[in-house]
Design a protein around this motif. Structure first.
Motif, PDB file in Angstrom:
ATOM      1  N   MET A  24      72.786  17.049 -94.813  1.00  9.98           N
ATOM      2  CA  MET A  24      71.424  16.754 -95.249  1.00  9.98           C
ATOM      3  C   MET A  24      70.556  16.291 -94.081  1.00  9.98           C
ATOM      4  N   HIS A  25      71.142  15.523 -93.152  1.00  4.44           N
ATOM      5  CA  HIS A  25      70.349  15.014 -92.034  1.00  4.44           C
ATOM      6  C   HIS A  25      69.886  16.140 -91.116  1.00  4.44           C
ATOM      7  N   TYR A  26      70.664  17.234 -91.039  1.00  4.72           N
ATOM      8  CA  TYR A  26      70.194  18.365 -90.229  1.00  4.72           C
ATOM      9  C   TYR A  26      68.997  19.054 -90.880  1.00  4.72           C
ATOM     10  N   LEU A  27      68.961  19.104 -92.193  1.00  7.10           N
ATOM     11  CA  LEU A  27      67.802  19.661 -92.888  1.00  7.10           C
ATOM     12  C   LEU A  27      66.555  18.826 -92.603  1.00  7.10           C
ATOM     13  N   VAL A  28      66.696  17.514 -92.645  1.00  9.12           N
ATOM     14  CA  VAL A  28      65.573  16.622 -92.334  1.00  9.12           C
ATOM     15  C   VAL A  28      65.131  16.822 -90.886  1.00  9.12           C
ATOM     16  N   LEU A  29      66.087  16.978 -89.981  1.00  4.75           N
ATOM     17  CA  LEU A  29      65.745  17.217 -88.579  1.00  4.75           C
ATOM     18  C   LEU A  29      65.024  18.551 -88.410  1.00  4.75           C
ATOM     19  N   VAL A  30      65.474  19.573 -89.101  1.00  3.71           N
ATOM     20  CA  VAL A  30      64.787  20.878 -89.046  1.00  3.71           C
ATOM     21  C   VAL A  30      63.363  20.745 -89.567  1.00  3.71           C
ATOM     22  N   LEU A  31      63.170  20.009 -90.641  1.00  4.57           N
ATOM     23  CA  LEU A  31      61.820  19.789 -91.171  1.00  4.57           C
ATOM     24  C   LEU A  31      60.957  19.021 -90.169  1.00  4.57           C
ATOM     25  N   ALA A  32      61.553  18.073 -89.453  1.00  3.58           N
ATOM     26  CA  ALA A  32      60.824  17.349 -88.414  1.00  3.58           C
ATOM     27  C   ALA A  32      60.397  18.292 -87.299  1.00  3.58           C
ATOM     28  N   LEU A  66      67.398   9.231 -87.614  1.00  3.65           N
ATOM     29  CA  LEU A  66      67.984   8.200 -86.751  1.00  3.65           C
ATOM     30  C   LEU A  66      68.896   7.247 -87.521  1.00  3.65           C
ATOM     31  N   LYS A  67      68.877   7.331 -88.837  1.00  6.33           N
ATOM     32  CA  LYS A  67      69.799   6.521 -89.635  1.00  6.33           C
ATOM     33  C   LYS A  67      71.232   7.006 -89.487  1.00  6.33           C
ATOM     34  N   VAL A  68      71.408   8.285 -89.170  1.00 10.33           N
ATOM     35  CA  VAL A  68      72.760   8.855 -89.121  1.00 10.33           C
ATOM     36  C   VAL A  68      73.106   9.522 -87.796  1.00 10.33           C
ATOM     37  N   MET A  69      72.149   9.669 -86.900  1.00  6.54           N
ATOM     38  CA  MET A  69      72.406  10.330 -85.614  1.00  6.54           C
ATOM     39  C   MET A  69      71.847   9.482 -84.479  1.00  6.54           C
ATOM     40  N   PRO A  70      72.461   9.515 -83.310  1.00  7.65           N
ATOM     41  CA  PRO A  70      71.964   8.753 -82.170  1.00  7.65           C
ATOM     42  C   PRO A  70      70.627   9.311 -81.669  1.00  7.65           C
ATOM     43  N   VAL A  71      69.775   8.425 -81.179  1.00  7.81           N
ATOM     44  CA  VAL A  71      68.430   8.810 -80.767  1.00  7.81           C
ATOM     45  C   VAL A  71      68.441   9.868 -79.660  1.00  7.81           C
ATOM     46  N   GLY A  72      69.349   9.782 -78.722  1.00  7.73           N
ATOM     47  CA  GLY A  72      69.391  10.754 -77.633  1.00  7.73           C
ATOM     48  C   GLY A  72      69.682  12.162 -78.118  1.00  7.73           C
ATOM     49  N   ILE A  73      70.595  12.277 -79.060  1.00  2.00           N
ATOM     50  CA  ILE A  73      70.948  13.587 -79.615  1.00  2.00           C
ATOM     51  C   ILE A  73      69.800  14.119 -80.461  1.00  2.00           C
ATOM     52  N   ILE A 131      75.525  23.443 -76.990  1.00  2.00           N
ATOM     53  CA  ILE A 131      76.648  22.660 -76.461  1.00  2.00           C
ATOM     54  C   ILE A 131      76.730  21.306 -77.167  1.00  2.00           C
ATOM     55  N   ILE A 132      75.575  20.648 -77.320  1.00  2.00           N
ATOM     56  CA  ILE A 132      75.565  19.355 -78.024  1.00  2.00           C
ATOM     57  C   ILE A 132      76.075  19.526 -79.443  1.00  2.00           C
ATOM     58  N   HIS A 133      75.562  20.522 -80.143  1.00  2.00           N
ATOM     59  CA  HIS A 133      75.913  20.717 -81.548  1.00  2.00           C
ATOM     60  C   HIS A 133      77.378  21.103 -81.727  1.00  2.00           C
ATOM     61  N   LEU A 134      77.860  21.976 -80.885  1.00  2.00           N
ATOM     62  CA  LEU A 134      79.220  22.505 -81.080  1.00  2.00           C
ATOM     63  C   LEU A 134      80.325  21.621 -80.514  1.00  2.00           C
ATOM     64  N   PHE A 135      80.042  20.896 -79.430  1.00  2.00           N
ATOM     65  CA  PHE A 135      81.122  20.218 -78.726  1.00  2.00           C
ATOM     66  C   PHE A 135      81.011  18.700 -78.680  1.00  2.00           C
ATOM     67  N   SER A 136      79.850  18.149 -78.974  1.00  2.00           N
ATOM     68  CA  SER A 136      79.697  16.691 -78.869  1.00  2.00           C
ATOM     69  C   SER A 136      80.202  15.998 -80.116  1.00  2.00           C
ATOM     70  N   GLY A 137      80.905  14.926 -79.900  1.00  2.00           N
ATOM     71  CA  GLY A 137      81.343  14.105 -81.019  1.00  2.00           C
ATOM     72  C   GLY A 137      80.304  13.070 -81.410  1.00  2.00           C
ATOM     73  N   ASN A 138      79.174  13.047 -80.719  1.00  2.00           N
ATOM     74  CA  ASN A 138      78.128  12.055 -80.964  1.00  2.00           C
ATOM     75  C   ASN A 138      77.009  12.554 -81.870  1.00  2.00           C
ATOM     76  N   THR A 139      77.201  13.666 -82.548  1.00  2.00           N
ATOM     77  CA  THR A 139      76.102  14.204 -83.349  1.00  2.00           C
ATOM     78  C   THR A 139      75.842  13.427 -84.627  1.00  2.00           C
ATOM     79  N   THR A 140      76.789  12.630 -85.076  1.00  2.00           N
ATOM     80  CA  THR A 140      76.545  11.730 -86.213  1.00  2.00           C
ATOM     81  C   THR A 140      77.203  10.390 -85.920  1.00  2.00           C
ATOM     82  N   HIS A 141      76.705   9.344 -86.572  1.00  2.00           N
ATOM     83  CA  HIS A 141      77.289   8.010 -86.411  1.00  2.00           C
ATOM     84  C   HIS A 141      78.601   7.929 -87.157  1.00  2.00           C
TER      85      HIS A 141
END
Length: 109
Positions: free
Chosen positions: A1-9, A50-57, A99-109
């Protein structure tokens, strides 16, 4: 759901930036209104992610995809051409997001 909100942003930010170009430096009222409302909506939606994902990502994905979409809109709607180095740079931005989406473990809290 948070990716949908990010896409809308990202979509609302892209609408806002397109309206910013169309506003002719805030001299046209309706594009100026659309710009302001779209940016406000985008920042609100961005804050929700930002409630579920780090600000940098979040910011990397939001700004990176926004840059790519605005470059495409600039080309299609405003006739703004991109040279080869610009297209290569945009490809690098997309690669970084993947790369961030596929390989990073930091995409969600």
């Amino acid at each position: 759901m948070h990716y949908l909100v990010l896409v809308l942003a990202i979509v609302t930010e892209t609408i806002g930036t397109t309206a910013l170009q169309a506003s002719q430096q805030f001299t046209r009222i309706w594009p100026s209104v659309i710009c302001t409302v779209s940016y406000a909506a985008s920042f609100y939606l961005l804050a929700l992610t930002l409630k579920v994902m780090p600000v940098g990502i979040v910011y990397a994905i939001w700004s990176g995809l926004g840059i790519v979409f605005i470059a495409l809109i600039g080309y299609i709607i405003f006739g703004q051409k991109l040279d080869l180095p610009a297209m290569f740079g945009l490809a690098l931005i997309l690669s970084g997001i993947l790369i961030i989406h596929l390989f990073s473990g930091n995409t969600t809290h």
